[in-house]
Design an enzyme around this catalytic site. Sequence first.
Site, PDB file in Angstrom:
ATOM      1  N   LYS A  84       0.825  -1.201   0.000  1.00 15.16           N
ATOM      2  CA  LYS A  84       0.000   0.000   0.000  1.00 15.16           C
ATOM      3  C   LYS A  84       0.864   1.258   0.000  1.00 15.16           C
ATOM      4  CE  LYS A  84      -3.311   2.260   3.153  1.00 15.16           C
ATOM      5  NZ  LYS A  84      -4.084   2.081   4.414  1.00 15.16           N
ATOM      6  N   SER A 160      -8.729   3.185   4.230  1.00 10.32           N
ATOM      7  CA  SER A 160      -7.795   3.752   3.272  1.00 10.32           C
ATOM      8  C   SER A 160      -7.084   2.715   2.412  1.00 10.32           C
ATOM      9  CB  SER A 160      -6.755   4.597   4.013  1.00 10.32           C
ATOM     10  OG  SER A 160      -5.991   3.804   4.893  1.00 10.32           O
ATOM     11  N   SER A 184      -9.417   1.021   8.279  1.00 15.41           N
ATOM     12  CA  SER A 184      -8.867   1.033   6.926  1.00 15.41           C
ATOM     13  C   SER A 184      -8.546  -0.329   6.337  1.00 15.41           C
ATOM     14  CB  SER A 184      -7.599   1.902   6.885  1.00 15.41           C
ATOM     15  OG  SER A 184      -7.940   3.250   7.075  1.00 15.41           O
TER      16      SER A 184
END
Length: 483
Positions: A84, A160, A184
């Site tokens: 990520k 996220s 997230s």
Amino acid sequence: MHGARERAREGGTLELHEYAERDATGLRALIRAGEVTAGEVETVARRALEVADAELNALTLPLFDPAPAHRPDGPFAGVPFVIKDGGPFARGVPFTLGSRALRAAVAEADHDLMARFRGAGLVALAQSTAPEFGLSFATEPVRYGPTRNPWDTARGVGGSSGGSAALVAAGAVPVAHANDAGGSIRVPASCCGLVGLKPSRGRTPCGPPAGEAAFGLQVEFAVTRTVRDAAALLDAVSGTSYGEKHVLPAPPVPFAHAARSDPGRLRVALTTAAWSGTPVDRQVAGVTVDAGKVLEWIGHRVTEDTPRLDADDLVEAAALAAFAAGGALLRAAPRMDRSLLEAVSRAVLAETQACTALELMAATEAQHRVTREVGRFLTAYDLLVTPTLGALPAPHGTLGYDDPRHTVRSWLGELFAYGPFTAAFNVSGHPAVSLPLGQSREGLPIGVQLVAAQGREDLLLGVAAQLEQAVPWRDRRPPFLVG
């Protein structure tokens, strides 16, 4: 599998649809058995990522070529995954934190979790999208544009860790790095029909540069399609590193064993009422209630009950994650053009600079109140069951991170109106998992969250495996699936 074995003997390649339908454990089994080679898997994974990104806009960089070094004999050797864009994570890899404002940032060292991913043999092929500084439940940064949901490309993937979730759901990779400071991991898992396990505070490493991440709210792990992958991956990477503030003892048995074991008859609390008072979508609430009925059918004792949490305390405590992000922004100032920050990021920066020690202490005291109440509640029950989100996956643009009218707390209020159930357990540090137990009339995934006492991922995984067998989701396919 027979077809894969024949192609391996003939020197062919794994077909895209065969690759996309297997989880990480299944791919590793093919490689270990010699039915395909790790090189063949990487080749088809690269193609899958390119196909998925063209449709979903889930990558921030060109594919890594070559892939970063990894152990060829680890438990997941040869299995593709992505990392990520959530900060300095992999040595030598540029990162932007989803922001136009960050310039020339390259990780100088591996995050401890990245070192463990390498040790597990995972093959990092790309970097996935995230909202600016990870402070949204929508992956729609101005820098990269919205990441689209493979179940409905007009809707978002959550945040996220949204790019990671989109790629796993679409079959581009079977597992992907994710982290969670307010939901997230679990929110994108719910939006994309995945298993999203947020481990206990202290279960996975947060260093080397930090003794705790985001005042203890942030935890690093992954999103997966299956419970067995989540359990086996947690076995491969769990354990804190030296010098960290929060340390948990090793589990008495491997998590993979716990996922195959009967957890016994458990005391389960269930609620569909948000602590903020925000209305919960009827379909979402209905899937959660149905999950309780399945748990009763399995043999657990389910009671309607909920922790007594104060909504203002949740916002104040969650603001700690925003202040941590603001501190990172201030430290990154030489590499950052502040004029290019999105509006909420500017508010975070200004409020962090203005925050006094007394205000920080008040937020920490709110964290303690939430933690004590969740801990108290989970002495009376083994599990708490809630919706993951309060609504179906939102259309693009529903959450306005670039709206200049927001303060930090008004932004958190908007987030918690959409996702009111997850942040409490970042504040308290308890493990939680989102499971894709239902679908809406529109065919959209609906996640249900399970929460356990500190350090009891074994219970979460054991019950998650029971639910996966009773309400299987493996055969559900999003409209967009590579291959």
